[in-house]
Write a protein that holds these residues in place. Structure first.
Motif, PDB file in Angstrom:
ATOM      1  N   ALA A 118       6.736  -2.858  -0.191  1.00 15.21           N
ATOM      2  CA  ALA A 118       5.762  -2.349  -1.159  1.00 15.21           C
ATOM      3  C   ALA A 118       4.950  -1.192  -0.581  1.00 15.21           C
ATOM      4  O   ALA A 118       4.580  -0.262  -1.301  1.00 15.21           O
ATOM      5  CB  ALA A 118       4.830  -3.465  -1.604  1.00 15.21           C
ATOM      6  N   GLY A 119       4.665  -1.242   0.718  1.00 13.91           N
ATOM      7  CA  GLY A 119       3.786  -0.242   1.308  1.00 13.91           C
ATOM      8  C   GLY A 119       4.467   0.887   2.041  1.00 13.91           C
ATOM      9  O   GLY A 119       3.806   1.831   2.481  1.00 13.91           O
ATOM     10  N   LEU A 134      -7.012   3.733  12.186  1.00  9.59           N
ATOM     11  CA  LEU A 134      -8.073   3.102  11.400  1.00  9.59           C
ATOM     12  C   LEU A 134      -7.987   3.519   9.929  1.00  9.59           C
ATOM     13  O   LEU A 134      -8.064   2.669   9.032  1.00  9.59           O
ATOM     14  CB  LEU A 134      -9.441   3.463  11.986  1.00  9.59           C
ATOM     15  CG  LEU A 134     -10.640   2.872  11.252  1.00  9.59           C
ATOM     16  CD1 LEU A 134     -10.596   1.349  11.323  1.00  9.59           C
ATOM     17  CD2 LEU A 134     -11.934   3.391  11.860  1.00  9.59           C
ATOM     18  N   GLU A 135      -7.825   4.819   9.671  1.00 10.91           N
ATOM     19  CA  GLU A 135      -7.689   5.302   8.287  1.00 10.91           C
ATOM     20  C   GLU A 135      -6.451   4.692   7.620  1.00 10.91           C
ATOM     21  O   GLU A 135      -6.495   4.312   6.448  1.00 10.91           O
ATOM     22  CB  GLU A 135      -7.577   6.829   8.260  1.00 10.91           C
ATOM     23  CG  GLU A 135      -8.834   7.555   8.642  1.00 10.91           C
ATOM     24  CD  GLU A 135      -8.605   9.054   8.820  1.00 10.91           C
ATOM     25  OE1 GLU A 135      -9.579   9.795   8.662  1.00 10.91           O
ATOM     26  OE2 GLU A 135      -7.459   9.471   9.120  1.00 10.91           O
ATOM     27  N   PHE A 136      -5.385   4.606   8.387  1.00 11.05           N
ATOM     28  CA  PHE A 136      -4.138   4.031   7.887  1.00 11.05           C
ATOM     29  C   PHE A 136      -4.382   2.599   7.404  1.00 11.05           C
ATOM     30  O   PHE A 136      -3.997   2.238   6.289  1.00 11.05           O
ATOM     31  CB  PHE A 136      -3.091   4.057   9.010  1.00 11.05           C
ATOM     32  CG  PHE A 136      -1.741   3.560   8.629  1.00 11.05           C
ATOM     33  CD1 PHE A 136      -0.837   4.381   7.967  1.00 11.05           C
ATOM     34  CD2 PHE A 136      -1.347   2.260   8.932  1.00 11.05           C
ATOM     35  CE1 PHE A 136       0.431   3.928   7.630  1.00 11.05           C
ATOM     36  CE2 PHE A 136      -0.085   1.791   8.599  1.00 11.05           C
ATOM     37  CZ  PHE A 136       0.805   2.637   7.941  1.00 11.05           C
ATOM     38  N   ARG A 137      -5.041   1.795   8.212  1.00 11.77           N
ATOM     39  CA  ARG A 137      -5.326   0.404   7.852  1.00 11.77           C
ATOM     40  C   ARG A 137      -6.300   0.322   6.681  1.00 11.77           C
ATOM     41  O   ARG A 137      -6.154  -0.516   5.790  1.00 11.77           O
ATOM     42  CB  ARG A 137      -5.876  -0.365   9.047  1.00 11.77           C
ATOM     43  CG  ARG A 137      -4.806  -0.747  10.032  1.00 11.77           C
ATOM     44  CD  ARG A 137      -5.367  -1.500  11.229  1.00 11.77           C
ATOM     45  NE  ARG A 137      -4.333  -1.799  12.198  1.00 11.77           N
ATOM     46  CZ  ARG A 137      -3.843  -0.949  13.083  1.00 11.77           C
ATOM     47  NH1 ARG A 137      -4.286   0.285  13.129  1.00 11.77           N
ATOM     48  NH2 ARG A 137      -2.905  -1.316  13.926  1.00 11.77           N
ATOM     49  N   PRO A 142      -6.000  -2.387   1.368  1.00 13.39           N
ATOM     50  CA  PRO A 142      -6.360  -2.663  -0.031  1.00 13.39           C
ATOM     51  C   PRO A 142      -5.216  -2.351  -1.003  1.00 13.39           C
ATOM     52  O   PRO A 142      -5.071  -3.017  -2.033  1.00 13.39           O
ATOM     53  CB  PRO A 142      -7.566  -1.770  -0.305  1.00 13.39           C
ATOM     54  CG  PRO A 142      -7.817  -0.978   0.905  1.00 13.39           C
ATOM     55  CD  PRO A 142      -6.880  -1.402   1.976  1.00 13.39           C
ATOM     56  N   PHE A 143      -4.406  -1.348  -0.668  1.00 13.53           N
ATOM     57  CA  PHE A 143      -3.249  -1.014  -1.494  1.00 13.53           C
ATOM     58  C   PHE A 143      -2.340  -2.236  -1.637  1.00 13.53           C
ATOM     59  O   PHE A 143      -1.899  -2.583  -2.726  1.00 13.53           O
ATOM     60  CB  PHE A 143      -2.489   0.162  -0.862  1.00 13.53           C
ATOM     61  CG  PHE A 143      -1.210   0.529  -1.552  1.00 13.53           C
ATOM     62  CD1 PHE A 143      -1.217   1.375  -2.653  1.00 13.53           C
ATOM     63  CD2 PHE A 143       0.013   0.034  -1.101  1.00 13.53           C
ATOM     64  CE1 PHE A 143      -0.032   1.713  -3.293  1.00 13.53           C
ATOM     65  CE2 PHE A 143       1.194   0.369  -1.734  1.00 13.53           C
ATOM     66  CZ  PHE A 143       1.175   1.211  -2.841  1.00 13.53           C
ATOM     67  N   GLN A 145      -3.180  -5.432  -0.936  1.00 16.65           N
ATOM     68  CA  GLN A 145      -3.899  -6.559  -1.523  1.00 16.65           C
ATOM     69  C   GLN A 145      -3.948  -6.467  -3.047  1.00 16.65           C
ATOM     70  O   GLN A 145      -3.886  -7.491  -3.720  1.00 16.65           O
ATOM     71  CB  GLN A 145      -5.305  -6.656  -0.941  1.00 16.65           C
ATOM     72  CG  GLN A 145      -5.305  -7.175   0.481  1.00 16.65           C
ATOM     73  CD  GLN A 145      -6.689  -7.244   1.082  1.00 16.65           C
ATOM     74  OE1 GLN A 145      -7.543  -6.397   0.816  1.00 16.65           O
ATOM     75  NE2 GLN A 145      -6.908  -8.250   1.911  1.00 16.65           N
ATOM     76  N   ARG A 146      -4.028  -5.273  -3.581  1.00 19.68           N
ATOM     77  CA  ARG A 146      -4.000  -5.103  -5.042  1.00 19.68           C
ATOM     78  C   ARG A 146      -2.659  -5.523  -5.627  1.00 19.68           C
ATOM     79  O   ARG A 146      -2.551  -5.785  -6.813  1.00 19.68           O
ATOM     80  CB  ARG A 146      -4.306  -3.654  -5.415  1.00 19.68           C
ATOM     81  CG  ARG A 146      -5.754  -3.286  -5.285  1.00 19.68           C
ATOM     82  CD  ARG A 146      -6.051  -1.931  -5.901  1.00 19.68           C
ATOM     83  NE  ARG A 146      -5.301  -0.841  -5.307  1.00 19.68           N
ATOM     84  CZ  ARG A 146      -5.693  -0.119  -4.268  1.00 19.68           C
ATOM     85  NH1 ARG A 146      -6.844  -0.389  -3.677  1.00 19.68           N
ATOM     86  NH2 ARG A 146      -4.959   0.866  -3.807  1.00 19.68           N
ATOM     87  N   ARG A 147      -1.633  -5.597  -4.801  1.00 25.62           N
ATOM     88  CA  ARG A 147      -0.302  -6.018  -5.244  1.00 25.62           C
ATOM     89  C   ARG A 147      -0.048  -7.504  -4.980  1.00 25.62           C
ATOM     90  O   ARG A 147       1.072  -7.966  -5.058  1.00 25.62           O
ATOM     91  CB  ARG A 147       0.761  -5.143  -4.596  1.00 25.62           C
ATOM     92  CG  ARG A 147       0.878  -3.833  -5.354  1.00 25.62           C
ATOM     93  CD  ARG A 147       1.205  -2.655  -4.479  1.00 25.62           C
ATOM     94  NE  ARG A 147       1.148  -1.426  -5.264  1.00 25.62           N
ATOM     95  CZ  ARG A 147       0.043  -0.760  -5.547  1.00 25.62           C
ATOM     96  NH1 ARG A 147      -1.128  -1.198  -5.139  1.00 25.62           N
ATOM     97  NH2 ARG A 147       0.072   0.356  -6.245  1.00 25.62           N
ATOM     98  N   GLY A 148      -1.099  -8.235  -4.672  1.00 21.65           N
ATOM     99  CA  GLY A 148      -1.012  -9.676  -4.578  1.00 21.65           C
ATOM    100  C   GLY A 148      -0.701 -10.243  -3.215  1.00 21.65           C
ATOM    101  O   GLY A 148      -0.397 -11.427  -3.098  1.00 21.65           O
ATOM    102  N   PHE A 149      -0.783  -9.445  -2.164  1.00 21.59           N
ATOM    103  CA  PHE A 149      -0.517  -9.944  -0.821  1.00 21.59           C
ATOM    104  C   PHE A 149      -1.818 -10.420  -0.184  1.00 21.59           C
ATOM    105  O   PHE A 149      -2.869  -9.822  -0.383  1.00 21.59           O
ATOM    106  CB  PHE A 149       0.130  -8.853   0.042  1.00 21.59           C
ATOM    107  CG  PHE A 149       1.479  -8.429  -0.452  1.00 21.59           C
ATOM    108  CD1 PHE A 149       2.602  -9.214  -0.222  1.00 21.59           C
ATOM    109  CD2 PHE A 149       1.636  -7.256  -1.169  1.00 21.59           C
ATOM    110  CE1 PHE A 149       3.841  -8.836  -0.686  1.00 21.59           C
ATOM    111  CE2 PHE A 149       2.881  -6.859  -1.643  1.00 21.59           C
ATOM    112  CZ  PHE A 149       3.986  -7.658  -1.402  1.00 21.59           C
ATOM    113  N   SER A 150      -1.718 -11.467   0.606  1.00 19.47           N
ATOM    114  CA  SER A 150      -2.896 -12.009   1.279  1.00 19.47           C
ATOM    115  C   SER A 150      -3.340 -11.070   2.398  1.00 19.47           C
ATOM    116  O   SER A 150      -2.580 -10.207   2.843  1.00 19.47           O
ATOM    117  CB  SER A 150      -2.578 -13.390   1.859  1.00 19.47           C
ATOM    118  OG  SER A 150      -1.654 -13.269   2.920  1.00 19.47           O
TER     119      SER A 150
END
Length: 168
Positions: A118-119, A134-137, A142-143, A145-150
């Motif tokens: 997905a990412g 850091l920017e990458f993370r 959040p990208f 997490q919005r797709r339903g991953f913990s």
């Protein structure tokens, strides 16, 4: 009651079953559906016994099978738009699949691999822009997490994607 009147009722019910079956098959022709989706579609237009008879008939013919629907849905999501098990569970429950079937279908799902899939495209864009780790993370977590991953899965996938893209 004269015998010809009962024949008319039988013929009307037979016609109603045929019409209901035709409507159900037309609805199923676009994509596979859950049993509950088909029932919802037919409930307003046909009598409950006719809908039940039609659904049972379609189950016997294997046109309706929620277990195989779950497998197809999850497989399709994995190929096109990967989602986490939380999002998949919510989608399948909304479509009317029983909780037990959803749990069984999601048993073998490798969430980390799904999160990486997905990412991957988004991660490549971030690396191409010259993002720091850091920017990458901060962008990728959040990208995902919005797709339903913990959070744990997104963290692991983010680390894997960062190291994978740094090797290239």
């Amino acid at each position: 009651m004269p015998p010809f009147e009962s024949r008319k009722e039988d013929a009307a019910e037979g016609q109603s079953f045929t019409d209901c079956l035709t409507a159900a098959l037309r609805y199923l022709s676009y994509r596979p559906r859950t049993i509950r989706e088909v029932e919802r579609r037919l409930e307003g237009r046909f009598a409950a016994p006719v809908v039940e008879k039609t659904v049972d008939y379609l189950k016997d013919l294997k046109y309706l099978d929620d277990a195989s629907f779950c497998a197809q849905w999850i497989g399709s999501r994995e190929r096109r738009r990967p989602r986490g098990s939380r999002a998949l569970r919510q989608e399948l429950r909304r479509l009317g699949v029983e909780q037990q079937l959803v749990d069984e279908a999601l048993e073998g799902l490798d969430e980390t691999a799904s999160a990486c899939n997905a990412g991957r495209k988004q991660a490549a864009k971030l690396v191409a822009r010259g993002s720091t780790p850091l920017e990458f993370r901060e962008k990728l977590t959040p990208f995902l997490q919005r797709r339903g991953f913990s959070y744990g899965t997104t963290r692991e996938a983010t680390n894997l994607l960062w190291s994978e893209l740094q090797e290239d």
